[in-house]
Scaffold this motif. Sequence first.
Motif, PDB file in Angstrom:
ATOM      1  N   VAL A  28      28.653  81.201 131.748  1.00 29.24           N
ATOM      2  CA  VAL A  28      28.135  81.891 130.558  1.00 29.24           C
ATOM      3  C   VAL A  28      27.790  80.869 129.468  1.00 29.24           C
ATOM      4  CG1 VAL A  28      28.762  83.453 128.669  1.00 29.24           C
ATOM      5  CG2 VAL A  28      29.262  84.107 131.020  1.00 29.24           C
ATOM      6  N   SER A  29      28.607  79.810 129.330  1.00 26.45           N
ATOM      7  CA  SER A  29      28.309  78.796 128.311  1.00 26.45           C
ATOM      8  C   SER A  29      26.987  78.103 128.620  1.00 26.45           C
ATOM      9  CB  SER A  29      29.417  77.737 128.238  1.00 26.45           C
ATOM     10  OG  SER A  29      30.643  78.360 128.028  1.00 26.45           O
ATOM     11  N   LEU A  30      26.778  77.756 129.906  1.00 25.54           N
ATOM     12  CA  LEU A  30      25.518  77.104 130.301  1.00 25.54           C
ATOM     13  C   LEU A  30      24.335  78.029 130.039  1.00 25.54           C
ATOM     14  CD1 LEU A  30      26.374  75.397 133.717  1.00 25.54           C
ATOM     15  CD2 LEU A  30      25.733  74.289 131.573  1.00 25.54           C
ATOM     16  N   HIS A  31      24.525  79.314 130.387  1.00 23.68           N
ATOM     17  CA  HIS A  31      23.469  80.324 130.226  1.00 23.68           C
ATOM     18  C   HIS A  31      23.099  80.478 128.744  1.00 23.68           C
ATOM     19  CE1 HIS A  31      21.468  84.197 130.826  1.00 23.68           C
ATOM     20  NE2 HIS A  31      22.322  84.787 130.017  1.00 23.68           N
ATOM     21  N   ALA A  32      24.119  80.573 127.896  1.00 20.72           N
ATOM     22  CA  ALA A  32      23.863  80.734 126.457  1.00 20.72           C
ATOM     23  C   ALA A  32      23.216  79.465 125.896  1.00 20.72           C
ATOM     24  CB  ALA A  32      25.175  81.043 125.726  1.00 20.72           C
ATOM     25  N   ALA A  33      23.712  78.290 126.343  1.00 22.40           N
ATOM     26  CA  ALA A  33      23.142  77.022 125.855  1.00 22.40           C
ATOM     27  C   ALA A  33      21.673  76.922 126.269  1.00 22.40           C
ATOM     28  CB  ALA A  33      23.946  75.840 126.407  1.00 22.40           C
ATOM     29  N   ALA A  34      21.360  77.350 127.517  1.00 19.68           N
ATOM     30  CA  ALA A  34      19.975  77.286 128.004  1.00 19.68           C
ATOM     31  C   ALA A  34      19.078  78.193 127.159  1.00 19.68           C
ATOM     32  CB  ALA A  34      19.919  77.706 129.476  1.00 19.68           C
ATOM     33  N   ALA A  35      19.603  79.391 126.805  1.00 23.34           N
ATOM     34  CA  ALA A  35      18.801  80.320 125.998  1.00 23.34           C
ATOM     35  C   ALA A  35      18.509  79.708 124.623  1.00 23.34           C
ATOM     36  CB  ALA A  35      19.548  81.647 125.851  1.00 23.34           C
ATOM     37  N   LEU A  36      19.527  79.072 124.023  1.00 22.87           N
ATOM     38  CA  LEU A  36      19.333  78.470 122.694  1.00 22.87           C
ATOM     39  C   LEU A  36      18.402  77.255 122.786  1.00 22.87           C
ATOM     40  CD1 LEU A  36      23.005  78.792 121.357  1.00 22.87           C
ATOM     41  CD2 LEU A  36      21.025  80.203 120.772  1.00 22.87           C
ATOM     42  N   TRP A  37      18.539  76.491 123.869  1.00 21.78           N
ATOM     43  CA  TRP A  37      17.660  75.324 124.090  1.00 21.78           C
ATOM     44  C   TRP A  37      16.209  75.797 124.240  1.00 21.78           C
ATOM     45  CZ3 TRP A  37      15.215  74.013 128.926  1.00 21.78           C
ATOM     46  CH2 TRP A  37      14.617  72.761 128.948  1.00 21.78           C
ATOM     47  N   GLN A  38      15.994  76.859 125.009  1.00 26.50           N
ATOM     48  CA  GLN A  38      14.633  77.401 125.171  1.00 26.50           C
ATOM     49  C   GLN A  38      14.056  77.801 123.813  1.00 26.50           C
ATOM     50  OE1 GLN A  38      12.427  77.939 127.575  1.00 26.50           O
ATOM     51  NE2 GLN A  38      13.595  77.305 129.352  1.00 26.50           N
ATOM     52  N   HIS A  39      14.902  78.418 122.988  1.00 24.44           N
ATOM     53  CA  HIS A  39      14.415  78.945 121.708  1.00 24.44           C
ATOM     54  C   HIS A  39      14.128  77.823 120.702  1.00 24.44           C
ATOM     55  CE1 HIS A  39      13.772  82.015 118.707  1.00 24.44           C
ATOM     56  NE2 HIS A  39      14.539  81.339 117.869  1.00 24.44           N
ATOM     57  N   PHE A  40      15.115  76.925 120.526  1.00 20.06           N
ATOM     58  CA  PHE A  40      14.992  75.952 119.435  1.00 20.06           C
ATOM     59  C   PHE A  40      14.283  74.663 119.846  1.00 20.06           C
ATOM     60  CE2 PHE A  40      18.573  78.607 117.999  1.00 20.06           C
ATOM     61  CZ  PHE A  40      18.048  78.987 116.769  1.00 20.06           C
ATOM     62  N   TYR A  41      14.384  74.257 121.116  1.00 15.89           N
ATOM     63  CA  TYR A  41      13.794  72.975 121.524  1.00 15.89           C
ATOM     64  C   TYR A  41      12.469  73.185 122.254  1.00 15.89           C
ATOM     65  CZ  TYR A  41      13.438  68.269 123.346  1.00 15.89           C
ATOM     66  OH  TYR A  41      12.987  67.020 123.647  1.00 15.89           O
ATOM     67  N   VAL A  42      12.496  74.023 123.296  1.00 21.12           N
ATOM     68  CA  VAL A  42      11.251  74.268 124.062  1.00 21.12           C
ATOM     69  C   VAL A  42      10.313  75.186 123.262  1.00 21.12           C
ATOM     70  CG1 VAL A  42      10.335  75.142 126.275  1.00 21.12           C
ATOM     71  CG2 VAL A  42      12.564  74.038 126.214  1.00 21.12           C
ATOM     72  N   LYS A  43      10.911  76.016 122.413  1.00 19.82           N
ATOM     73  CA  LYS A  43      10.180  76.993 121.588  1.00 19.82           C
ATOM     74  C   LYS A  43       9.422  78.012 122.452  1.00 19.82           C
ATOM     75  CE  LYS A  43       9.817  73.949 117.565  1.00 19.82           C
ATOM     76  NZ  LYS A  43      11.134  74.274 117.054  1.00 19.82           N
ATOM     77  N   SER A  44      10.081  78.465 123.524  1.00 16.32           N
ATOM     78  CA  SER A  44       9.508  79.520 124.368  1.00 16.32           C
ATOM     79  C   SER A  44       9.974  80.882 123.818  1.00 16.32           C
ATOM     80  CB  SER A  44       9.995  79.362 125.804  1.00 16.32           C
ATOM     81  OG  SER A  44      11.357  79.741 125.883  1.00 16.32           O
ATOM     82  N   ASP A  45       9.461  81.972 124.438  1.00 12.40           N
ATOM     83  CA  ASP A  45       9.839  83.316 123.959  1.00 12.40           C
ATOM     84  C   ASP A  45      11.039  83.887 124.713  1.00 12.40           C
ATOM     85  OD1 ASP A  45       8.784  83.786 126.433  1.00 12.40           O
ATOM     86  OD2 ASP A  45       7.649  85.564 125.842  1.00 12.40           O
TER      87      ASP A  45
END
Length: 171
Positions: free
Chosen positions: A141-158
């Motif tokens: 769950v930590s990896l999953h949440a971190a990936a979601a935040l990384w997508q949002h703030f770094y990759v800037k995907s939807d």
Amino acid sequence: MTVADKPSGYTGTQILLHWAIAALIVVQLVLGEDIKPAHRAFSRGTEPAAADMFNANIHVYLGLAVLVLAIWRLAIRLQRGAPAAPPGESVMLKRIAAATHLVLYLVILGMPVTGALAWYFGLGTMGEVHELAKPVIVIVVSLHAAAALWQHFYVKSDVLVRMLRPARRLS
Ligand code: HEM
Ligand code: HEM
């Protein structure tokens, strides 16, 4: 299934189910140990104290609620499929995301089942599987949440926004 066949996002129901289940899983992880005194009492063949039984019932009923919501969620997922990965995402990342989601589905279906087998049928091995899963769930769950935040703030995907806001055109 081609990208064109995939839904453009998640429905409001899918989003509500995602966050309701996530909140319940966190509560279960934090308060999970509260069922142990009553479970130990039953294993010894003695009657648990009223307070221990109260705590155990909370764990059991919240856990069974996760099972019902998870089955509902899986049914919608199987019927609609999932939105496409963000454009340009590598094959490797797509595979990691798909594998993580599969493990998370196994968690939300498997935890209530192993817990129920331990609680209602006294299956010690299932109780052990249920307990051993705890650190695995925390990591996934930590990896999953971190990936979601990384997508949002770094990759800037939807990717994060589509799990917060229902798709306008639901296909
Ligand atoms: C979303 C579902 C669930 C999660 C995330 C969850 C999580 C946990 C956690 C974290 C523990 C404590 C583990 C430890 O301290 O090492 C635990 C123990 C336990 N849970 Fe659950 N649980 C869930 C559902 C259920 C359900 C539905 C039942 C019963 C119907 C159940 C029965 C038990 C029992 C009997 C124990 C004690 C096991 C033992 O003493 O060996 N759980 N659970
Ligand atoms: C115990 C907690 C959680 C569980 C069990 C869980 C489970 C899942 C599952 C199974 C999916 C796949 C959805 C599908 O395609 O059907 C998913 C997607 C998603 N989750 Fe979680 N999740 C949890 C917590 C979180 C948290 C804390 C965040 C954000 C910080 C998050 C953000 C997302 C996002 C953004 C997606 C969409 C991914 C995409 O569309 O590619 N989740 N989650």
